[in-house]
Design an enzyme around this catalytic site. Structure first.
Site, PDB file in Angstrom:
ATOM      1  N   SER A   1      54.161 -16.508  46.818  1.00 50.24           N
ATOM      2  CA  SER A   1      55.415 -17.474  46.972  1.00 50.24           C
ATOM      3  C   SER A   1      56.424 -17.109  48.067  1.00 50.24           C
ATOM      4  CB  SER A   1      56.119 -17.511  45.835  1.00 50.24           C
ATOM      5  OG  SER A   1      56.851 -18.719  45.564  1.00 50.24           O
TER       6      SER A   1
ATOM      7  N   ASP B   1      49.141 -26.167  41.648  1.00 50.53           N
ATOM      8  CA  ASP B   1      50.533 -25.593  42.031  1.00 50.53           C
ATOM      9  C   ASP B   1      51.538 -26.807  42.268  1.00 50.53           C
ATOM     10  OD1 ASP B   1      52.658 -24.532  43.386  1.00 50.53           O
ATOM     11  OD2 ASP B   1      51.383 -22.851  44.134  1.00 50.53           O
TER      12      ASP B   1
ATOM     13  N   HIS C   1      51.455 -22.162  39.944  1.00 51.07           N
ATOM     14  CA  HIS C   1      51.963 -21.220  40.854  1.00 51.07           C
ATOM     15  C   HIS C   1      52.007 -20.115  40.167  1.00 51.07           C
ATOM     16  CE1 HIS C   1      54.669 -20.733  44.310  1.00 51.07           C
ATOM     17  NE2 HIS C   1      55.438 -20.019  43.570  1.00 51.07           N
TER      18      HIS C   1
END
Length: 339
Positions: free
Chosen positions: A44, A128, A163
């Protein structure tokens, strides 16, 4: 330190794993590192920082792994960061390539020629909900302009994951967002896959029996800020380093890898979940790779404890004069004994 306390720690963790001295202020050691084998990765916002560190300092960094990341120089504000995360059709790799080349010309980043033979790993989960899966191809297109041959770029876009940091033995359900620590057990070891690709495809793969026999310990990040405290730039006083048992004596040359956590994954929030269970240490133990785990904290301008990829520390955030990149490069140089 009280002997009873030490015995309790030993019983809790066992002889095969070492515990962390939190808030110790210990200096980061210098190790016997092969300076041609320094790499970075992240999840991320950590992936965003990993690509920043790779592009900015490509003379010294030979590979990068990106899990649910965004392209280099994609955002310069909170508003533009939203497009980078959610709207692949608004992300132009050609424009980012031009920005990168211009940055190299004026000396804000290393010459792009240093990336020409680097190894790049890109992972984006199919489910995600934070980073649009289509962003992964934009990253691949960006790197495709600088890296040759194309086989040096590995993409993994076929796993039905949410995610998070993707592991094969720790975390919550693969297809669900794990907001407590953003680690997903998908039966897939992303840390191994990215490190194996970066380092040429011959790494030994951990099994369920692989133990972290090295030392996971804290070090002072304050040592790498010369005119301020880390907290001024949303970084913690302490970072962490995993030293494999094979690297502790410093008699052999080891590799060095920097793993950047994501937003809301900093130590103050999720304790050692990422630094102990993100999948890196077992790979490191079997393959003599020292792992640095720099840490952020939350702040008024950075309430989620993200790495700066959109300018909250200033306009030079994605250059070799940025406050976070400068401190992080000093950590790498110290650990790798780069004069």
């Amino acid at each position: 330190m009280d002997l009873t306390f030490l015995l309790a720690i030993f019983v809790l963790f066992g002889p095969s794993e070492q515990f962390i001295f939190f808030g110790s202020g210990n200096p980061l050691e210098s190790f016997n590192v092969d300076q041609t084998k320094i790499s970075v990765s992240g999840i991320s916002s950590g992936a965003a920082m990993a690509t920043q560190m790779h592009v900015i300092f490509s003379r010294d960094i030979m590979g990068v792994g990106l899990i649910a990341g965004v392209p280099f120089a994609c955002a310069g504000s909170v508003g533009s960061s939203l497009s980078c995360m959610s709207a692949p059709n608004l992300v132009s790799p050609a424009q980012l390539e031009a920005t990168t080349s211009a940055g190299a010309l004026v000396g804000n980043i290393d010459a792009t020629s240093h990336m020409s033979h680097d190894r790049v790993y890109i992972y984006n989960g199919k489910l995600d909900s934070v980073i649009n899966p289509g962003i992964g191809q934009k990253i691949a297109d960006f790197y495709g302009h600088f890296v040759n041959p194309s086989s040096n770029i590995k993409t993994v876009f076929n796993v039905s994951s949410e995610h998070g940091q993707i592991t094969d033995n720790f975390g919550g359900a693969c297809g669900q967002l794990q907001s407590s620590n953003f680690i997903n057990n998908c039966g897939y070891n992303a840390a191994y896959d990215l490190l194996n690709h970066i380092y040429g495809g011959q790494l030994q793969k951990p099994t369920a029996q692989t133990q972290q026999r090295g030392m996971l310990k804290s070090f002072s990040q304050s040592d790498f800020f010369y005119v301020s405290t880390p907290s001024m730039y949303s970084m913690a006083n302490d970072g962490y380093v995993y030293v494999p048992s094979g690297c502790a004596s410093k008699t052999k040359k080891c590799k060095l890898h920097v793993a950047f956590h994501g937003c809301a994954m900093y130590h103050d929030r999720i304790a050692d979940a990422y630094v102990r269970h993100g999948g890196y240490n077992e790979v490191a133990e079997l393959n003599d790779i020292i792992i640095l785990y720099p840490q952020t904290i939350k702040s008024a301008t950075n309430p989620q404890g993200c790495w700066d990829w959109f300018g909250y520390t200033g306009t030079l955030f994605a250059t070799n004069n940025g406050f976070q990149p400068t401190a992080l490069k000093r950590m790498i140089d110290k650990a790798a004994s780069i004069a």
